[in-house]
Design a protein around this motif. Structure first.
Motif, PDB file in Angstrom:
ATOM      1  N   LEU A 199      -3.794   0.368  -3.084  1.00 55.26           N
ATOM      2  CA  LEU A 199      -3.058  -0.892  -3.228  1.00 55.26           C
ATOM      3  C   LEU A 199      -2.247  -0.832  -4.513  1.00 55.26           C
ATOM      4  O   LEU A 199      -2.736  -0.390  -5.555  1.00 55.26           O
ATOM      5  CB  LEU A 199      -4.019  -2.078  -3.266  1.00 55.26           C
TER       6      LEU A 199
ATOM      7  N   TYR B 245       0.844  -1.193   0.000  1.00 58.18           N
ATOM      8  CA  TYR B 245       0.000   0.000   0.000  1.00 58.18           C
ATOM      9  C   TYR B 245       0.880   1.243   0.000  1.00 58.18           C
ATOM     10  O   TYR B 245       2.011   1.218   0.500  1.00 58.18           O
ATOM     11  CB  TYR B 245      -0.912   0.021   1.234  1.00 58.18           C
TER      12      TYR B 245
ATOM     13  N   VAL C 166      -5.960   5.589   0.321  1.00 58.28           N
ATOM     14  CA  VAL C 166      -5.380   4.262   0.530  1.00 58.28           C
ATOM     15  C   VAL C 166      -5.369   3.568  -0.827  1.00 58.28           C
ATOM     16  O   VAL C 166      -6.434   3.318  -1.415  1.00 58.28           O
ATOM     17  CB  VAL C 166      -6.184   3.437   1.543  1.00 58.28           C
TER      18      VAL C 166
ATOM     19  N   ASP D 120      -2.199  -4.262   5.632  1.00 59.35           N
ATOM     20  CA  ASP D 120      -3.421  -3.491   5.852  1.00 59.35           C
ATOM     21  C   ASP D 120      -3.563  -3.080   7.319  1.00 59.35           C
ATOM     22  O   ASP D 120      -4.100  -2.011   7.628  1.00 59.35           O
ATOM     23  CB  ASP D 120      -4.650  -4.251   5.359  1.00 59.35           C
TER      24      ASP D 120
ATOM     25  N   TRP E 147      -8.660   1.756  -2.187  1.00 64.86           N
ATOM     26  CA  TRP E 147      -9.394   0.988  -1.184  1.00 64.86           C
ATOM     27  C   TRP E 147     -10.199   1.940  -0.310  1.00 64.86           C
ATOM     28  O   TRP E 147      -9.848   3.120  -0.154  1.00 64.86           O
ATOM     29  CB  TRP E 147      -8.435   0.157  -0.325  1.00 64.86           C
TER      30      TRP E 147
END
Length: 302
Positions: free
Chosen positions: A268, A148, A266, A206, A169
């Motif tokens: 990924l 991330y 956020v 995460d 996300w």
């Protein structure tokens, strides 16, 4: 046993004269004689014997020459198989996370079966840390991983990483949760400070993102549940067990609302990873290139 000595023996079997062998390979008769003597010592058997002013192969020499012809052919085949630009063939071992395998790798497996029937893909589903461990142990050839933007992976100088795609996300919460319109990421997190939090059971990235954003919002999250399956995360949210991160493009089930995280975002980031020194192997190079092309095409809508 050096293949160059085996070649000298095969040439002697074919030409019948050390001088002819020397002329063919571009060396001296003395060198040919010395190398064949070394080969005989290595094998523990006499390979040549005098025949007038020439030499001939002994029965052991003839037998070894037969083996040598097969060995040299196999070595040449291996060289051609591994050379850059060769037709990809063999078994490529790929370890990666479920989404990358399902959405991007499996369609390539179908295409490759038609276009490169001698190439076989061996697939293992693993989270990034697990896949990278397999790569380091030489138990896989290619790793599909992610990190991330708020929890970047530490670079490994022994590995080469190719970026594939990025995906925003959000935060999965109960559908009836009250959230202010236009709330930014920290306000969203602050609104769920009293909730339990769900994180991945097979990775820590995460959880790092959740702890980072919660700290920025001024609290310590109560992480109580773990799940590897995104469907299971949604089920936990529906059951009132907590809240957790989910991809923004994932279809939500009844009872789950997906909140965008607008600032800080956020994101990924997916990668394909291989070991330096092996990137030119045709199967690995082909699949890496096709994955990069496929994800680039999807990103541009082509």
């Amino acid at each position: 046993m050096e293949t160059r000595r085996l070649r000298l023996l095969v040439e002697l079997s074919r030409l019948g004269s050390m001088r002819a062998v020397a002329d063919t390979v571009g060396t001296t008769t003395s060198t040919v004689s010395q190398q064949l003597a070394v080969l005989a010592r290595e094998m523990g058997a006499e390979l040549i014997e005098p025949e007038g002013r020439r030499v001939r192969l002994t029965p052991a020499g003839r037998r070894l020459a037969e083996h040598a012809a097969v060995i040299l052919a196999a070595v040449e085949t291996a060289r051609l198989d591994l050379a850059p630009g060769a037709e990809p063939n063999g078994t490529l071992r790929v370890a990666g996370f479920a989404t990358a395998i399902r959405v991007h790798l499996l369609p390539l497996v179908t295409e490759l079966a038609a276009g490169h029937p001698r190439l076989h893909i061996l697939v293992r589903e693993h989270e990034p840390a697990e896949a990278l461990e397999l790569l380091a142990a030489d138990e896989t050839d290619l790793a599909l991983t992610y990190d991330y933007n708020l929890a970047p992976a530490d670079p490994d100088p022994a590995l080469h990483t190719t970026a594939l795609w990025t995906a925003p996300w959000g935060l999965g919460v109960p559908a009836d949760a009250e959230v202010s319109d236009g709330a930014d990421t920290l306000e969203v997190f602050d609104g769920f400070r009293a909730q339990d939090w769900i994180v991945n059971s097979r990775g820590t990235s995460d959880a790092t993102v959740i702890h980072t954003l919660a700290s920025m919002a001024g609290f310590t999250p109560r992480v109580t549940h773990q799940a590897d399956s995104l469907d299971l995360v949604q089920g936990m949210i529906t059951a009132g067990l907590g809240v957790g991160l989910l991809p923004m493009d994932t279809p939500t089930v009844p009872g789950v609302r997906l909140l965008p995280l607008t600032g800080p975002e956020v994101v990924l980031r997916a990668h394909v990873v291989g070991r330096h020194g092996r990137l030119g192997w045709p199967p690995l190079a082909l699949v890496t290139d096709l994955l990069a092309q496929r994800t680039a095409s999807r990103a541009t809508g082509q």
